[in-house]
Design a protein around this motif. Structure first.
Motif, mmCIF file in Angstrom:
data_model
loop_
_atom_site.group_PDB
_atom_site.id
_atom_site.type_symbol
_atom_site.label_atom_id
_atom_site.label_comp_id
_atom_site.label_asym_id
_atom_site.label_seq_id
_atom_site.Cartn_x
_atom_site.Cartn_y
_atom_site.Cartn_z
ATOM 1 N N UNK A 79 0.830 -1.146 0.086
ATOM 2 C CA UNK A 79 -0.018 -0.132 -0.114
ATOM 3 C C UNK A 79 0.911 1.187 -0.059
ATOM 4 N N UNK A 80 0.408 2.173 -0.791
ATOM 5 C CA UNK A 80 1.239 3.446 -0.946
ATOM 6 C C UNK A 80 0.165 4.520 -0.685
ATOM 7 N N UNK A 81 0.393 5.542 0.073
ATOM 8 C CA UNK A 81 -0.132 6.717 0.127
ATOM 9 C C UNK A 81 0.465 7.833 -0.807
ATOM 10 N N UNK A 82 -0.418 8.196 -1.777
ATOM 11 C CA UNK A 82 -0.208 9.221 -2.896
ATOM 12 C C UNK A 82 -1.048 10.463 -2.857
ATOM 13 N N UNK A 83 -0.638 11.200 -2.095
ATOM 14 C CA UNK A 83 -1.343 12.678 -1.957
ATOM 15 C C UNK A 83 -1.555 13.260 -3.232
ATOM 16 N N UNK A 84 -2.607 14.282 -3.480
ATOM 17 C CA UNK A 84 -3.076 14.896 -4.594
ATOM 18 C C UNK A 84 -1.660 15.738 -4.882
ATOM 19 N N UNK A 85 -0.904 16.067 -3.997
ATOM 20 C CA UNK A 85 0.402 16.986 -4.647
ATOM 21 C C UNK A 85 1.549 15.980 -5.285
ATOM 22 N N UNK A 86 1.222 14.595 -5.388
ATOM 23 C CA UNK A 86 2.013 13.880 -6.109
ATOM 24 C C UNK A 86 2.256 14.116 -7.344
ATOM 25 N N UNK A 87 3.422 14.472 -7.998
ATOM 26 C CA UNK A 87 3.545 14.888 -9.325
ATOM 27 C C UNK A 87 3.408 13.511 -10.302
ATOM 28 N N UNK A 88 3.094 13.580 -11.714
ATOM 29 C CA UNK A 88 3.271 12.799 -12.566
ATOM 30 C C UNK A 88 4.482 11.783 -12.576
ATOM 31 N N UNK A 89 5.562 12.448 -12.700
ATOM 32 C CA UNK A 89 7.078 11.708 -12.375
ATOM 33 C C UNK A 89 7.255 11.018 -11.206
ATOM 34 N N UNK A 90 6.835 11.489 -10.091
ATOM 35 C CA UNK A 90 6.740 10.983 -8.540
ATOM 36 C C UNK A 90 6.031 9.522 -8.619
ATOM 37 N N UNK A 91 4.899 9.718 -9.263
ATOM 38 C CA UNK A 91 3.835 8.589 -9.274
ATOM 39 C C UNK A 91 4.523 7.542 -10.083
ATOM 40 N N UNK A 92 4.856 7.938 -11.407
ATOM 41 C CA UNK A 92 5.290 6.908 -12.232
ATOM 42 C C UNK A 92 6.546 6.179 -11.640
ATOM 43 N N UNK A 93 7.287 6.952 -10.911
ATOM 44 C CA UNK A 93 8.625 6.062 -10.136
ATOM 45 C C UNK A 93 8.366 5.321 -9.063
ATOM 46 N N UNK A 94 7.030 5.892 -8.337
ATOM 47 C CA UNK A 94 6.708 5.166 -7.427
ATOM 48 C C UNK A 94 6.231 3.645 -7.648
ATOM 49 N N UNK A 95 5.656 3.754 -8.948
ATOM 50 C CA UNK A 95 4.805 2.512 -9.618
ATOM 51 C C UNK A 95 5.875 1.493 -10.350
ATOM 52 N N UNK A 96 7.131 2.007 -10.314
ATOM 53 C CA UNK A 96 7.928 1.260 -11.009
ATOM 54 C C UNK A 96 8.868 1.673 -12.333
ATOM 55 N N UNK A 97 8.201 2.842 -12.652
ATOM 56 C CA UNK A 97 8.704 3.364 -13.988
ATOM 57 C C UNK A 97 7.779 3.176 -15.185
ATOM 58 N N UNK A 98 8.101 3.687 -16.327
ATOM 59 C CA UNK A 98 7.559 3.416 -17.468
ATOM 60 C C UNK A 98 7.646 2.070 -18.121
ATOM 61 N N UNK A 99 6.424 1.321 -18.569
ATOM 62 C CA UNK A 99 6.536 0.289 -19.130
ATOM 63 C C UNK A 99 6.614 -0.787 -18.130
ATOM 64 N N UNK A 100 5.980 -0.732 -16.810
ATOM 65 C CA UNK A 100 6.332 -1.668 -15.731
ATOM 66 C C UNK A 100 5.168 -2.384 -15.339
ATOM 67 N N UNK A 101 3.887 -2.177 -15.599
ATOM 68 C CA UNK A 101 2.741 -2.681 -15.070
ATOM 69 C C UNK A 101 1.799 -3.658 -16.127
ATOM 70 N N UNK A 102 1.592 -4.762 -15.553
ATOM 71 C CA UNK A 102 0.843 -5.571 -16.507
ATOM 72 C C UNK A 102 -0.714 -5.099 -16.586
ATOM 73 N N UNK A 103 -1.132 -5.115 -15.446
ATOM 74 C CA UNK A 103 -2.588 -4.711 -15.361
ATOM 75 C C UNK A 103 -2.886 -3.467 -14.288
#
Length: 258
Positions: A79-103
């Motif tokens: 579980x990750x807290x992602x406040x509204x202030x989280x930028x796009x680049x920050x969120x992408x990084x937290x998720x593992x980067x570009x091209x990283x998610x199957x579903x």
């Protein structure tokens, strides 16, 4: 959405329904790899736990830290807290980067999102060309509560958030800029069914976790008036008996447009 469900986070975790296993089996069949899934707007993690039965790792995010405190634990779910202030680049990084998610899934939550922001992140993190995104919502058929549900709707409308219009419309007008994979497309969600069973007391407590009820309560207004409860009890047939509800769900499933 931050703060909307904070005061009812514990009740939300207890009262919101899970989703049929068949739905997740269907989504799993659409992704050739089952390494990483992202549950966006996880709330208390009901959908994340189900996805974790099929993927090696699930990242479950929410803007509400309070809701995440009540989320169900699972060894495969982070579980990750992602406040509204989280930028796009920050969120992408937290998720593992570009091209990283199957579903990517969003269960009864996407209507609260900043859609251009969310879809931009989704397009970046989804694996190309086979990553899958699925969003859905549901509504309960209350035909056997015809009079009381009408009375309740009239009471609720003044406190309804404009963003919930997509929910009320069954996601038929929800923007969804992804290529269809045969399970709904923008403007035409696929309809799925599930069954919910509860007592009248459980039903009332469940409705009180809805955003309009939370907003009304914050303003000192009790939407379940004595008149509404009396009519609902009459239509229900008492307070202790369990009733089965048919629920129509609306789902959109797609992949990145390339």
């Amino acid at each position: 959405m931050a703060g909307v469900f904070d005061k009812t986070a514990e009740q939300y975790a207890q009262r919101r329904p899970g989703y049929p296993k068949e739905w997740f089996s269907m989504l799993v069949s659409l992704t050739p790899e089952h390494k990483v899934a992202w549950d966006a707007g996880t709330g208390s993690g009901q959908a994340a736990i189900s996805v974790a039965e099929h993927y090696d790792h699930v990242i479950a995010t929410d803007v509400s830290a309070t809701q995440l405190k009540h989320a169900a634990e699972h060894p495969k779910v982070r579980y990750l807290h992602t406040p509204i202030s989280t930028s796009e680049d920050e969120l992408v990084s937290k998720l593992g980067g570009d091209n990283s998610i199957d579903l990517i899934i969003s269960a009864t939550a996407v209507h609260w999102f900043d859609l251009p922001f969310f879809y931009s992140v989704a397009n970046r993190v989804l694996k190309k060309p086979h990553g899958i995104i699925a969003v859905w919502t549901y509504g309960i058929d209350m035909q056997h509560l015809k009079n009381s549900s009408k009375m309740l709707l009239e009471a609720v409308l003044p406190y309804s958030d404009p963003r919930t219009r997509h929910l009320l419309e069954g996601y038929k007008k929800l923007p969804f800029p992804f290529e269809s994979v045969g399970y709904g497309s923008e403007g035409s969600p696929v309809e799925l069914s599930m069954e919910i069973e509860m007592t009248l007391v459980e039903f009332v407590k469940s409705l009180k976790t809805v955003s309009a009820f939370v907003k009304a309560e914050e303003q000192g207004v009790e939407l379940f008036s004595d008149e509404i409860l009396k009519e609902m009890k009459k239509e229900w047939g008492g307070t202790t008996g369990r009733r089965k509800f048919s629920s129509i769900s609306y789902m959109l499933v797609g992949k990145p447009q390339v």
